[in-house]
Motif scaffolding. Structure first.
Motif, short mmCIF file in Angstrom:
data_model
loop_
_atom_site.label_atom_id
_atom_site.label_comp_id
_atom_site.label_asym_id
_atom_site.label_seq_id
_atom_site.Cartn_x
_atom_site.Cartn_y
_atom_site.Cartn_z
N THR A 1 0.85 -1.19 0.00
CA THR A 1 0.00 0.00 0.00
C THR A 1 0.89 1.24 0.00
N ALA A 2 0.58 2.19 -0.89
CA ALA A 2 1.37 3.41 -1.01
C ALA A 2 0.48 4.60 -0.68
N GLY B 1 -1.64 9.86 -4.47
CA GLY B 1 -1.95 8.53 -4.99
C GLY B 1 -3.32 8.44 -5.64
N GLU B 2 -4.29 9.18 -5.12
CA GLU B 2 -5.65 9.13 -5.65
C GLU B 2 -5.85 10.08 -6.82
N LEU C 1 0.34 8.30 -0.42
CA LEU C 1 1.16 9.37 -0.99
C LEU C 1 0.47 10.72 -0.84
N ARG D 1 1.30 7.90 -10.83
CA ARG D 1 0.98 6.47 -10.85
C ARG D 1 1.58 5.80 -12.09
N ASN E 1 -6.07 4.37 -15.93
CA ASN E 1 -5.31 5.20 -15.00
C ASN E 1 -5.70 6.67 -15.13
N THR F 1 5.41 5.58 -11.98
CA THR F 1 5.84 4.58 -11.00
C THR F 1 5.67 3.17 -11.54
N VAL G 1 -6.22 2.00 -7.61
CA VAL G 1 -6.42 3.24 -6.85
C VAL G 1 -7.53 2.94 -5.85
N SER H 1 4.31 10.80 3.02
CA SER H 1 4.12 9.59 2.22
C SER H 1 4.81 8.41 2.87
N PHE I 1 -2.50 2.48 -4.65
CA PHE I 1 -2.19 3.90 -4.55
C PHE I 1 -3.32 4.60 -3.80
N THR I 2 -2.96 5.40 -2.80
CA THR I 2 -3.96 6.14 -2.06
C THR I 2 -3.36 7.45 -1.55
#
Length: 395
Positions: free
Chosen positions: A203-204, A330-331, A206, A337, A356, A340, A376, A210, A325-326
């Motif tokens: 889980t990221a 991230g959202e 960001l 995204r 995306n 990465t 996401v 972050s 991504f959150t």
């Protein structure tokens, strides 16, 4: 209105998120975000009944943002219906592995952790003190970012330093953003249609702050932040990982004190330091697209360090079933995204450019075309904090 209504305060290093909601149903009566606090552009956005209003905060301070919240509760006639207040607290040290009802003893423990989270725990304490004064007759509960990571094994949380530093002074890796990491891992399992207990996820989270977490069967087994929220990824104004020898070197070369160097690593570094322009990713992406070299460097370093850290978390898991991504970046940032995931192609990620690009705040979903899934997932720390608050009070 009917039922139990919990006010949640999430005071970050440069923002305050709040929500008045029903923990059982998830219904939200009022929510808002005060951001860029401490800067001239500080503002607070309020959302209720499907409408949104934004107010400038002339002073840009936490107290001013809290005053706007109280005024809105009064205008709605719901201030008296608040039955509990749940507070996000960043650092709870080793003492707290679960939420706790706030007492004078708990407040002392939170204050004792201020040196470990100098940007966050003071803001958390300010929110607690202001809320206790405004709502003296209701229970208050602290939900700790560090609690989720108390399941990390010693190989993940111990530093290679003298044993006495750990036993006497608690020098170890604690991890942060635990409420968000736990919430989005569970949400991702539901989206993937698989039991959380069977999944190995990265889980990221960001944003201005972050961190990345390795979640195995719903439990944290490693994370990028450490003793303080300064370790790990490049952040808005925080450096993330640097050589520990930097302090001694700069003290000798520049005459700065250790405290001044640490303050600069927390407040003048990260995206701001690299770009010499801004700490906000939205501004940096726009500037980079316009040819600003510093902004381009900041974005590239952010992505590079993020991809390296995600890849490292795969070692902790042994098998990677998905990447989430959150958080604000991230959202909302399709650019970050995609960049990465392209760097992580070695792990089997294949970005779906259309999916995306279409993933915006409020829309969780898959953003890869094949290989290892990436998603996401919109975090909801406020709902998680409200539910944990009610659980504590029910015990």
């Amino acid at each position: 209105m009917s039922g139990m209504w919990t006010l949640v305060l999430n005071c970050g290093s440069s923002s305050v998120k709040f929500a008045l909601l029903n923990p059982a149903s998830g219904e939200v009566r009022l929510s808002g975000l005060a951001e860029r606090l401490g800067a001239p552009e500080a503002s607070v956005r309020l959302e209720r009944d499907g409408g949104r209003t934004t107010h400038a905060l002339r002073g840009g301070a936490y107290a001013e943002a809290f005053d706007v919240l109280l005024a809105e509760l009064e205008a709605l006639g719901v201030r008296s219906e608040v039955s509990a207040v749940g507070h996000r607290v960043v650092h709870g040290g080793e003492r707290f592995s679960a939420p706790a009802r706030i007492t004078s003893d708990v407040l002392d423990a939170i204050r004792a952790c201020v040196p470990l989270a100098p940007l966050h725990n003071p803001a958390n304490l300010s929110g607690i003190e202001a809320a206790r004064a405004a709502f003296p007759g209701v229970p208050h509960v602290a939900v700790f970012d560090t609690a989720f990571h108390q399941t990390m094994p010693d190989v993940a949380y111990r530093y290679a330093v003298p044993e006495a530093w750990y036993t006497r002074h608690g020098v170890r890796r604690y991890g942060f953003h635990g409420t968000s990491h736990a919430f989005v891992a569970a949400e991702a399992a539901a989206l993937l249609g698989r039991p959380l207990a069977e999944l190995n996820l990265v889980t990221a989270h960001l944003g201005n702050g972050s961190s990345v977490c390795a979640v195995q069967g719903g439990r944290s087994v490693d994370t990028s932040m450490g003793l303080t929220p300064l370790e790990g990824l490049v952040m808005g104004t925080r450096s993330g990982d640097v050589d520990p020898g930097l302090h001694d070197y700069l003290a000798r070369q520049s005459g700065l004190t250790l405290s001044e160097i640490t303050a600069a690593l927390n407040r003048e570094s990260g995206l701001l330091g690299l770009s010499n322009l801004a700490s906000d990713m939205r501004e940096l992406e726009a500037a980079a697209a316009g040819g600003h070299a510093g902004a381009r460097l900041a974005v590239d370093v952010f992505v590079y360090r993020l991809a390296k850290t995600v890849a490292g978390m795969a070692v902790a898991l042994g098998r990677l079933d998905g990447l989430i991504f959150t958080g604000g970046i991230g959202e909302n940032s399709a650019t970050i995204r995609a960049a990465t995931l392209r760097r992580l192609a070695v792990l089997g990620f294949e970005v779906d450019e259309e999916a995306n690009a279409g993933a915006v705040r409020g829309q969780s979903g898959l953003i890869t075309a094949g290989g290892v899934p990436a998603l996401v997932v919109n975090t909801n720390e406020e709902l998680s904090i409200a539910r944990q608050t009610e659980e504590v009070l029910a015990q």
